[in-house]
Design a protein around this motif. Structure first.
Motif, PDB file in Angstrom:
ATOM      1  N   GLU A 104       0.854  -1.238  -0.075  1.00  0.00           N
ATOM      2  CA  GLU A 104       0.102   0.159  -0.038  1.00  0.00           C
ATOM      3  C   GLU A 104       1.134   1.103   0.019  1.00  0.00           C
ATOM      4  OE1 GLU A 104      -3.488  -0.134   2.616  1.00  0.00           O
ATOM      5  OE2 GLU A 104      -2.615  -1.868   3.554  1.00  0.00           O
ATOM      6  N   LEU A 105       0.407   2.212  -0.947  1.00  0.00           N
ATOM      7  CA  LEU A 105       1.192   3.456  -0.983  1.00  0.00           C
ATOM      8  C   LEU A 105       0.028   4.605  -0.585  1.00  0.00           C
ATOM      9  CD1 LEU A 105       3.244   2.759  -4.217  1.00  0.00           C
ATOM     10  CD2 LEU A 105       4.251   3.611  -2.192  1.00  0.00           C
ATOM     11  N   CYS A 106       0.387   5.538   0.338  1.00  0.00           N
ATOM     12  CA  CYS A 106      -0.811   6.317   0.885  1.00  0.00           C
ATOM     13  C   CYS A 106      -0.328   7.656   0.588  1.00  0.00           C
ATOM     14  CB  CYS A 106      -1.017   6.157   2.261  1.00  0.00           C
ATOM     15  SG  CYS A 106      -1.520   4.481   2.639  1.00  0.00           S
ATOM     16  N   ASP A 107      -1.301   8.524   0.286  1.00  0.00           N
ATOM     17  CA  ASP A 107      -1.392  10.202   0.113  1.00  0.00           C
ATOM     18  C   ASP A 107      -0.056  10.838  -0.279  1.00  0.00           C
ATOM     19  OD1 ASP A 107      -3.783   9.299   1.759  1.00  0.00           O
ATOM     20  OD2 ASP A 107      -2.843   9.944   3.780  1.00  0.00           O
ATOM     21  N   LEU A 108      -0.009  10.269  -1.553  1.00  0.00           N
ATOM     22  CA  LEU A 108       1.063  10.936  -2.400  1.00  0.00           C
ATOM     23  C   LEU A 108       0.636  11.941  -3.277  1.00  0.00           C
ATOM     24  CD1 LEU A 108       2.924   7.547  -2.851  1.00  0.00           C
ATOM     25  CD2 LEU A 108       3.561   9.096  -1.180  1.00  0.00           C
ATOM     26  N   PRO A 109       1.751  12.757  -3.748  1.00  0.00           N
ATOM     27  CA  PRO A 109       1.194  13.803  -4.652  1.00  0.00           C
ATOM     28  C   PRO A 109       1.262  13.111  -6.259  1.00  0.00           C
ATOM     29  CG  PRO A 109       3.576  14.101  -3.739  1.00  0.00           C
ATOM     30  CD  PRO A 109       3.000  13.025  -3.453  1.00  0.00           C
ATOM     31  N   LEU A 110       0.040  13.717  -6.943  1.00  0.00           N
ATOM     32  CA  LEU A 110      -0.156  13.333  -8.239  1.00  0.00           C
ATOM     33  C   LEU A 110       0.770  13.388  -9.058  1.00  0.00           C
ATOM     34  CD1 LEU A 110      -3.225  13.887  -7.192  1.00  0.00           C
ATOM     35  CD2 LEU A 110      -3.731  15.053  -9.456  1.00  0.00           C
ATOM     36  N   GLY A 111       0.949  12.224  -9.898  1.00  0.00           N
ATOM     37  CA  GLY A 111       2.114  12.244 -10.992  1.00  0.00           C
ATOM     38  C   GLY A 111       3.225  11.591 -10.102  1.00  0.00           C
ATOM     39  N   SER A 112       3.302  11.198  -8.780  1.00  0.00           N
ATOM     40  CA  SER A 112       4.667  10.583  -8.340  1.00  0.00           C
ATOM     41  C   SER A 112       4.723   9.200  -8.498  1.00  0.00           C
ATOM     42  CB  SER A 112       4.663  10.958  -6.740  1.00  0.00           C
ATOM     43  OG  SER A 112       3.378  10.307  -6.232  1.00  0.00           O
ATOM     44  N   ILE A 113       3.729   8.240  -8.667  1.00  0.00           N
ATOM     45  CA  ILE A 113       3.788   6.783  -8.562  1.00  0.00           C
ATOM     46  C   ILE A 113       2.878   6.060  -9.644  1.00  0.00           C
ATOM     47  CG2 ILE A 113       4.090   6.851  -6.161  1.00  0.00           C
ATOM     48  CD1 ILE A 113       1.027   5.856  -6.034  1.00  0.00           C
ATOM     49  N   GLU A 114       1.972   6.838 -10.504  1.00  0.00           N
ATOM     50  CA  GLU A 114       1.099   6.195 -11.413  1.00  0.00           C
ATOM     51  C   GLU A 114       1.728   5.499 -12.375  1.00  0.00           C
ATOM     52  OE1 GLU A 114       1.036   9.187 -10.285  1.00  0.00           O
ATOM     53  OE2 GLU A 114      -1.122  10.106 -10.076  1.00  0.00           O
ATOM     54  N   ASP A 115       2.814   5.917 -13.215  1.00  0.00           N
ATOM     55  CA  ASP A 115       3.198   5.121 -14.330  1.00  0.00           C
ATOM     56  C   ASP A 115       3.903   3.862 -13.899  1.00  0.00           C
ATOM     57  OD1 ASP A 115       2.496   6.644 -16.765  1.00  0.00           O
ATOM     58  OD2 ASP A 115       3.509   8.345 -15.705  1.00  0.00           O
ATOM     59  N   ASP A 116       4.837   3.884 -12.729  1.00  0.00           N
ATOM     60  CA  ASP A 116       5.486   2.829 -12.330  1.00  0.00           C
ATOM     61  C   ASP A 116       4.423   1.822 -11.513  1.00  0.00           C
ATOM     62  OD1 ASP A 116       7.832   3.873 -13.284  1.00  0.00           O
ATOM     63  OD2 ASP A 116       8.645   4.632 -11.442  1.00  0.00           O
ATOM     64  N   PHE A 117       3.610   2.338 -11.220  1.00  0.00           N
ATOM     65  CA  PHE A 117       2.777   1.483 -10.230  1.00  0.00           C
ATOM     66  C   PHE A 117       1.778   0.693 -11.294  1.00  0.00           C
ATOM     67  CE2 PHE A 117      -1.389   0.209  -8.574  1.00  0.00           C
ATOM     68  CZ  PHE A 117      -0.885  -0.365  -7.239  1.00  0.00           C
ATOM     69  N   VAL A 118       1.339   1.232 -12.315  1.00  0.00           N
ATOM     70  CA  VAL A 118       0.541   0.376 -13.388  1.00  0.00           C
ATOM     71  C   VAL A 118       1.219  -0.450 -14.023  1.00  0.00           C
ATOM     72  CG1 VAL A 118      -0.686   0.641 -15.612  1.00  0.00           C
ATOM     73  CG2 VAL A 118      -1.128   2.405 -13.638  1.00  0.00           C
ATOM     74  N   ALA A 119       2.680  -0.286 -14.258  1.00  0.00           N
ATOM     75  CA  ALA A 119       3.498  -1.179 -14.917  1.00  0.00           C
ATOM     76  C   ALA A 119       3.423  -2.658 -14.073  1.00  0.00           C
ATOM     77  CB  ALA A 119       4.926  -0.811 -15.234  1.00  0.00           C
ATOM     78  N   LEU A 120       3.505  -2.260 -12.684  1.00  0.00           N
ATOM     79  CA  LEU A 120       3.471  -3.402 -11.836  1.00  0.00           C
ATOM     80  C   LEU A 120       2.035  -4.062 -11.608  1.00  0.00           C
ATOM     81  CD1 LEU A 120       4.587  -5.239  -9.523  1.00  0.00           C
ATOM     82  CD2 LEU A 120       3.998  -3.345  -7.697  1.00  0.00           C
ATOM     83  N   ALA A 121       1.021  -3.105 -11.333  1.00  0.00           N
ATOM     84  CA  ALA A 121      -0.592  -3.573 -11.107  1.00  0.00           C
ATOM     85  C   ALA A 121      -1.116  -4.223 -12.152  1.00  0.00           C
ATOM     86  CB  ALA A 121      -1.319  -2.354 -10.781  1.00  0.00           C
ATOM     87  N   ALA A 122      -0.618  -4.034 -13.659  1.00  0.00           N
ATOM     88  CA  ALA A 122      -1.332  -4.684 -14.818  1.00  0.00           C
ATOM     89  C   ALA A 122      -1.007  -5.960 -14.728  1.00  0.00           C
ATOM     90  CB  ALA A 122      -0.507  -3.797 -16.056  1.00  0.00           C
ATOM     91  N   ARG A 123       0.122  -6.537 -13.926  1.00  0.00           N
ATOM     92  CA  ARG A 123       0.342  -7.831 -14.153  1.00  0.00           C
ATOM     93  C   ARG A 123      -0.262  -8.555 -12.927  1.00  0.00           C
ATOM     94  NH1 ARG A 123       5.204  -8.514 -12.702  1.00  0.00           N
ATOM     95  NH2 ARG A 123       5.835  -6.644 -12.484  1.00  0.00           N
ATOM     96  N   HIS A 124      -0.855  -7.993 -12.099  1.00  0.00           N
ATOM     97  CA  HIS A 124      -1.469  -8.575 -10.820  1.00  0.00           C
ATOM     98  C   HIS A 124      -2.890  -8.003 -10.458  1.00  0.00           C
ATOM     99  CE1 HIS A 124       2.305 -10.206 -10.127  1.00  0.00           C
ATOM    100  NE2 HIS A 124       2.988  -8.857 -10.004  1.00  0.00           N
TER     101      HIS A 124
END
Length: 207
Positions: A104-124
């Motif tokens: 879980e990643l919480c309460d972060l600025p917009l644009g700080s995690i989205e692209d890298d996270f989707v590369a991970l979550a797309a497989r899970h």
């Protein structure tokens, strides 16, 4: 205490499309105070270690069997209560005995995690959730400006925010405040979706 309802507005097999549309919906609301959070279930040790290296500030939690001894929770690894990535045990054998782990990643600025996270979550199985937005007033439709529960979610490989079932599809939700007026909620969600050329395509979900 108010709660929210999430109306599905897009289903797609392309995670990049889900992210792109979700970002456009986020832009419909005021983003001055907006933040993003995310969670994903990691079924393999390599996934856990890579995620921990990328996001050491994340929380890692195991939904394993709970044991009590003399009224105290037995949790020698800390994984039932959750540990930061910086404190995560790195022994592969120990991790293998506690899979899957939820990150879980919480309460972060917009644009700080989205692209890298989707590369991970797309497989899970996971989700991105943007909150603290603000749906604007639309006088001609009788819609009031509302910051409470003005949110957007992108679900990856899960049909609901509970993340308890896997499907090979990604869903984008527009959230509004849960009111007694069902017509109002649908009208507000439909207006938000309409700003990016979409419409509500299913029943609302809680969470």
């Amino acid at each position: 205490m108010s709660v929210d309802l999430g109306f599905p507005v897009l289903r797609t097999t392309d995670p990049a499309v889900a992210l792109r549309i979700a970002r456009r919906l986020v832009g419909v609301g005021g983003t001055r105070h907006a933040e993003v959070m995310a969670d994903v279930d990691l079924p393999a040790v390599d996934d856990v270690l890579r995620a921990r290296a990328r996001w050491p500030q994340a929380w890692f939690t195991w939904d394993g069997p709970v044991m009590w001894e003399q009224g105290e929770l037995v949790d020698p690894t800390g994984l039932i209560g959750g540990v930061r990535g910086t404190g995560l045990p790195l022994d592969p054998g120990l991790l293998a005995d506690h899979l899957p782990l939820r990150m879980e990643l919480c309460d972060l600025p917009l644009g700080s995690i989205e692209d890298d996270f989707v590369a991970l979550a797309a497989r899970h199985v996971g989700r991105l959730h943007w909150w603290n937005l603000g749906w604007p007033q639309v006088p001609e439709l009788g819609l009031h400006a509302d910051r409470k529960h003005a949110e957007v979610t992108a679900l990856f490989n899960s049909p609901t925010p509970a993340l308890q079932e896997r499907v090979d599809e990604h869903t984008v939700l527009v959230h509004v405040r849960d009111r007694d007026n069902e017509a109002y909620m649908l009208r507000q969600a439909s207006w938000v979706a309409g700003q990016v050329g979409l419409t509500v395509i299913g029943d609302p979900m809680r969470g």
